[in-house]
Design a protein around this motif. Structure first.
Motif, PDB file in Angstrom:
ATOM      1  N   ASN A 168       0.806  -0.688  -0.337  1.00 42.29           N
ATOM      2  CA  ASN A 168      -0.098  -0.044  -0.080  1.00 42.29           C
ATOM      3  C   ASN A 168       1.107   1.262  -0.428  1.00 42.29           C
ATOM      4  N   PHE A 169       2.414   1.280  -1.063  1.00 42.56           N
ATOM      5  CA  PHE A 169       2.800   2.284  -0.676  1.00 42.56           C
ATOM      6  C   PHE A 169       2.476   3.813  -1.321  1.00 42.56           C
ATOM      7  N   LYS A 170       1.581   4.113  -1.707  1.00 43.90           N
ATOM      8  CA  LYS A 170       1.419   5.120  -2.183  1.00 43.90           C
ATOM      9  C   LYS A 170      -0.375   5.577  -0.708  1.00 43.90           C
ATOM     10  N   LYS A 171      -0.692   4.516  -0.064  1.00 44.28           N
ATOM     11  CA  LYS A 171      -1.131   5.559   1.311  1.00 44.28           C
ATOM     12  C   LYS A 171      -0.499   5.886   2.059  1.00 44.28           C
ATOM     13  N   ASN A 172       0.133   4.776   2.632  1.00 41.88           N
ATOM     14  CA  ASN A 172       1.199   5.167   3.519  1.00 41.88           C
ATOM     15  C   ASN A 172       2.403   5.978   2.989  1.00 41.88           C
ATOM     16  N   ALA A 173       2.139   6.422   1.744  1.00 42.17           N
ATOM     17  CA  ALA A 173       3.374   7.792   1.396  1.00 42.17           C
ATOM     18  C   ALA A 173       2.581   9.388   1.500  1.00 42.17           C
ATOM     19  N   ASP A 174       1.398   9.099   1.200  1.00 42.82           N
ATOM     20  CA  ASP A 174       0.342  10.334   1.470  1.00 42.82           C
ATOM     21  C   ASP A 174       0.497  10.470   3.238  1.00 42.82           C
ATOM     22  N   PHE A 175       0.180   9.357   3.536  1.00 42.62           N
ATOM     23  CA  PHE A 175       0.087   9.522   5.034  1.00 42.62           C
ATOM     24  C   PHE A 175       1.104  10.019   5.706  1.00 42.62           C
ATOM     25  N   TRP A 176       2.429  10.066   4.903  1.00 46.88           N
ATOM     26  CA  TRP A 176       3.389  10.360   6.057  1.00 46.88           C
ATOM     27  C   TRP A 176       4.242  11.056   5.765  1.00 46.88           C
ATOM     28  N   ILE A 177       3.629  12.243   3.917  1.00 43.13           N
ATOM     29  CA  ILE A 177       3.969  13.243   3.843  1.00 43.13           C
ATOM     30  C   ILE A 177       2.566  14.093   4.688  1.00 43.13           C
ATOM     31  N   SER A 178       1.761  13.970   5.014  1.00 46.52           N
ATOM     32  CA  SER A 178       0.852  14.015   5.752  1.00 46.52           C
ATOM     33  C   SER A 178       1.050  14.446   7.094  1.00 46.52           C
ATOM     34  N   VAL A 179       1.932  13.371   7.964  1.00 43.55           N
ATOM     35  CA  VAL A 179       2.493  13.559   8.686  1.00 43.55           C
ATOM     36  C   VAL A 179       3.515  15.000   9.104  1.00 43.55           C
ATOM     37  N   THR A 180       4.729  14.908   7.889  1.00 42.35           N
ATOM     38  CA  THR A 180       5.871  15.303   8.467  1.00 42.35           C
ATOM     39  C   THR A 180       5.574  17.087   7.722  1.00 42.35           C
ATOM     40  N   LYS A 181       4.425  17.031   7.437  1.00 44.51           N
ATOM     41  CA  LYS A 181       3.892  18.714   7.268  1.00 44.51           C
ATOM     42  C   LYS A 181       2.819  18.818   8.742  1.00 44.51           C
ATOM     43  N   ARG A 182       2.384  18.374   9.449  1.00 44.24           N
ATOM     44  CA  ARG A 182       1.723  18.144  11.239  1.00 44.24           C
ATOM     45  C   ARG A 182       3.748  18.542  11.649  1.00 44.24           C
TER      46      ARG A 182
END
Length: 291
Positions: free
Chosen positions: A102-116
């Motif tokens: 689920n690389f895309k879903k996980n990548a998008d999640f960690w991008i959002s965490v990085t922003k936070r």
């Protein structure tokens, strides 16, 4: 509880050159209502001048499905991230073949965490013997997708600064902690932390090289009770000395002659023992993973 006993032992002891503790945890304590109690000890440690750092190991938005916890309680990622912010904890998702499906879903999640949190997670490759050609391809696809989004959607910098911050050409520029692409890694030691820290297994107060090498033959000491006092008892020191001084780039011919030894983060000694019955011998598919 065991962990409270360990906290009290540390706080009441006078260890030389001791500056604090770091606890890798899946933050399951959040769902068990223990956050306030652990935060109390964090403040207690810090009042005495010690570091009390938690590093949160969640893999992604569906973490509780891909890596079930003991008791199989469902973990609320939102609640966990709130406590990560409260504790000022680190984040270290484990990059595995399952994670990469689920690389895309996980990548998008960690991008959002990085922003936070204004910091990227420390992405750790799981160096177990389960990688294959498909997962190698998924890893490359994930990295290209994640770091492109990171550069274009999150970071406000030029390409040169991005390269210095992530690839660590200039250590003074390093801002982000992302071990997947940091280099060079040519060290006179292993790249993980066991050669520079002390690991105590909470359940029996044994001193072990790391959480993956907690087998009886690798225990090098233990706190035991003697006349009402805790006394340190030495055990397998020969292995401990060998492990603490081990440097594959020099000691293992396969590694010493390898063309990528300057960039390799090296294998996991626990995984190597479980697959090779020898903690010092690298796994072939992990060598391929690093290449």
């Amino acid at each position: 509880s065991y962990w409270e006993d360990v906290f009290r032992i540390i706080l009441n002891s006078k260890f030389k050159n001791f500056n604090g503790i770091m606890i890798p945890t899946n933050f399951s304590f959040v769902e068990k209502g223990l956050s306030d109690k652990i935060f109390y000890y964090k403040e207690l440690f810090e009042k005495q001048g010690f570091i009390f750092h938690l590093s949160c190991s969640i893999d992604g938005i569906d973490d509780y499905e891909t890596r079930p916890y003991k008791g199989k309680e469902k973990i609320s990622i939102s609640n966990v991230l709130d406590q990560v912010e409260r504790f000022k904890a680190g984040l270290h998702p484990m990059v595995s073949p399952t994670f990469l499906k689920n690389f895309k879903k996980n990548a998008d999640f960690w991008i959002s965490v990085t922003k936070r949190f204004d910091d990227t997670p420390m992405l750790l490759e799981v160096r177990n013997n389960f990688w294959d050609n498909e997962s190698f391809k998924n890893l490359i696809t994930f990295m290209l997708y994640f770091f492109k989004k990171l550069y274009t959607d999150v970071l406000d910098c030029d390409l040169d600064t991005f390269a210095k911050s992530y690839f660590c050409f200039d250590k003074s520029c390093r801002k982000y902690n992302c071990s997947l692409i940091e280099f060079p890694h040519i060290l006179q030691r292993m790249s993980c932390s066991f050669q520079s820290t002390i690991f105590i297994r909470v359940s029996d107060l044994s001193f072990i090289p790391c959480h993956r090498l907690g087998y009886p033959q690798f225990i090098y000491g233990q706190l035991i009770e003697n006349n009402g006092q805790l006394v340190y008892q030495e055990k397998n020191l020969d292995f401990h000395i060998a492990a603490m001084t081990h440097n594959p780039s020099s000691f293992i011919p396969k590694c010493a002659n390898c063309s990528i030894k300057a960039f390799c983060i090296k294998g996991c000694m626990g995984s190597q023992f479980e697959n090779n019955e020898d903690p010092f011998i690298p796994l072939d598919n992990i060598c391929q993973l690093e290449k």
